[in-house]
Design an enzyme around this catalytic site. Structure first.
Site, PDB file in Angstrom:
ATOM      1  N   CYS A  48      12.686   5.818   0.249  1.00 14.51           N
ATOM      2  CA  CYS A  48      12.121   5.269   1.261  1.00 14.51           C
ATOM      3  C   CYS A  48      12.260   6.732   2.578  1.00 14.51           C
ATOM      4  O   CYS A  48      13.279   7.125   2.597  1.00 14.51           O
ATOM      5  CB  CYS A  48      12.923   4.051   2.047  1.00 14.51           C
ATOM      6  N   CYS A  51      14.673   5.417   5.471  1.00 19.42           N
ATOM      7  CA  CYS A  51      16.333   5.178   4.972  1.00 19.42           C
ATOM      8  C   CYS A  51      16.686   5.833   3.782  1.00 19.42           C
ATOM      9  O   CYS A  51      17.965   5.520   3.544  1.00 19.42           O
ATOM     10  CB  CYS A  51      16.529   3.707   5.361  1.00 19.42           C
ATOM     11  N   CYS A  66      -6.897   5.382  -7.896  1.00 21.53           N
ATOM     12  CA  CYS A  66      -7.148   4.601  -6.408  1.00 21.53           C
ATOM     13  C   CYS A  66      -6.922   5.461  -5.447  1.00 21.53           C
ATOM     14  O   CYS A  66      -7.282   5.157  -4.171  1.00 21.53           O
ATOM     15  CB  CYS A  66      -6.393   3.077  -6.352  1.00 21.53           C
ATOM     16  N   CYS A  97      10.149  -2.175   2.308  1.00 19.65           N
ATOM     17  CA  CYS A  97      11.442  -1.737   1.889  1.00 19.65           C
ATOM     18  C   CYS A  97      12.655  -2.723   2.652  1.00 19.65           C
ATOM     19  O   CYS A  97      12.496  -3.265   3.572  1.00 19.65           O
ATOM     20  CB  CYS A  97      12.054  -0.112   2.591  1.00 19.65           C
ATOM     21  N   CYS A 100      15.155  -1.258   5.276  1.00 17.09           N
ATOM     22  CA  CYS A 100      14.857  -0.933   6.691  1.00 17.09           C
ATOM     23  C   CYS A 100      13.551  -1.559   7.212  1.00 17.09           C
ATOM     24  O   CYS A 100      13.202  -1.251   8.371  1.00 17.09           O
ATOM     25  CB  CYS A 100      14.857   0.559   6.977  1.00 17.09           C
ATOM     26  N   HIS A 103       7.075  -0.779   5.999  1.00 18.55           N
ATOM     27  CA  HIS A 103       5.968  -1.105   5.255  1.00 18.55           C
ATOM     28  C   HIS A 103       5.644   0.224   4.135  1.00 18.55           C
ATOM     29  O   HIS A 103       5.632   1.221   4.557  1.00 18.55           O
ATOM     30  CB  HIS A 103       4.495  -1.198   6.104  1.00 18.55           C
ATOM     31  N   HIS A 106       1.183  -2.390  -1.216  1.00 20.18           N
ATOM     32  CA  HIS A 106       0.764  -3.695  -1.543  1.00 20.18           C
ATOM     33  C   HIS A 106       0.933  -3.551  -3.100  1.00 20.18           C
ATOM     34  O   HIS A 106       0.945  -2.403  -3.627  1.00 20.18           O
ATOM     35  CB  HIS A 106      -0.579  -3.962  -1.358  1.00 20.18           C
ATOM     36  N   ASP A 110      -3.058  -5.915 -11.408  1.00 22.42           N
ATOM     37  CA  ASP A 110      -4.094  -5.147 -12.290  1.00 22.42           C
ATOM     38  C   ASP A 110      -3.528  -3.734 -12.827  1.00 22.42           C
ATOM     39  O   ASP A 110      -4.111  -3.135 -13.136  1.00 22.42           O
ATOM     40  CB  ASP A 110      -5.255  -5.099 -11.724  1.00 22.42           C
ATOM     41  N   ARG A 118       0.632  -3.282 -10.509  1.00 24.70           N
ATOM     42  CA  ARG A 118       0.447  -1.825  -9.736  1.00 24.70           C
ATOM     43  C   ARG A 118       0.918  -2.012  -8.289  1.00 24.70           C
ATOM     44  O   ARG A 118       0.549  -2.457  -7.489  1.00 24.70           O
ATOM     45  CB  ARG A 118      -1.145  -1.886  -9.663  1.00 24.70           C
ATOM     46  N   CYS A 120       0.946  -0.180  -5.228  1.00 23.22           N
ATOM     47  CA  CYS A 120       0.123   0.778  -4.675  1.00 23.22           C
ATOM     48  C   CYS A 120       0.565   1.109  -3.185  1.00 23.22           C
ATOM     49  O   CYS A 120       0.489   0.467  -2.215  1.00 23.22           O
ATOM     50  CB  CYS A 120      -1.490   0.191  -4.379  1.00 23.22           C
TER      51      CYS A 120
END
Ligand SMILES: [Zn+2]
Length: 131
Positions: A48, A51, A66, A97, A100, A103, A106, A110, A118, A120
């Site tokens: 992360c 943190c 992707c 995470c 902390c 974000h 997602h 698939d 996955r 991503c």
């Protein structure tokens, strides 16, 4: 249970670059094929960026096409948390995470074997430590 890391918005702004702050603390998404890790192939651990908690490893990274770094599993399931995300008229599962609340990205159903998942993830949410 791991300790939570909690900082103020001002502290995160000071620690992080603009894109890291926008992605991790404001749930922005970096543009595909622009991040530092989508085409990164070294062996090591992705932590992360906020943190330093270990989140993913290169052994679980795969070519998803992707434009974001993609993993078929988390290094330690206790270090990531899933949140149902209904933004943009879609139902997706957001990954944050667990230490902390950064974000990360997602998770989609698939991915390749053995998990079929996955993860991503935004490069801006991650730092890399070579093995
Ligand atoms: Zn974190």
């Amino acid at each position: 249970m791991d300790m939570k890391v909690v900082k103020t918005e001002a502290e995160w702004r000071q620690q992080l670059s603009d894109i890291e702050f926008q992605v991790t603390r404001q749930a922005a998404t970096e543009r595909a094929f622009t991040g530092r890790y989508w085409d990164h192939h070294e062996h090591g651990i992705y932590t992360c960026v906020c943190c330093q908690t270990p989140l993913f490893e290169s052994d679980a990274k795969f070519e998803s096409g992707c434009g974001w770094p993609s993993y078929f599993k988390a290094l330690n399931p206790a270090h990531v948390r899933e949140i149902r995300d209904h933004s943009y008229g879609m139902t997706r599962i957001e990954i944050v995470c667990n230490i902390c609340d950064a974000h990360l990205g997602h998770v989609f159903p698939d991915g390749p074997k053995p998990t079929g998942l996955r993860y991503c993830i935004n490069s801006a949410s991650l730092a890399f430590t070579p093995k």
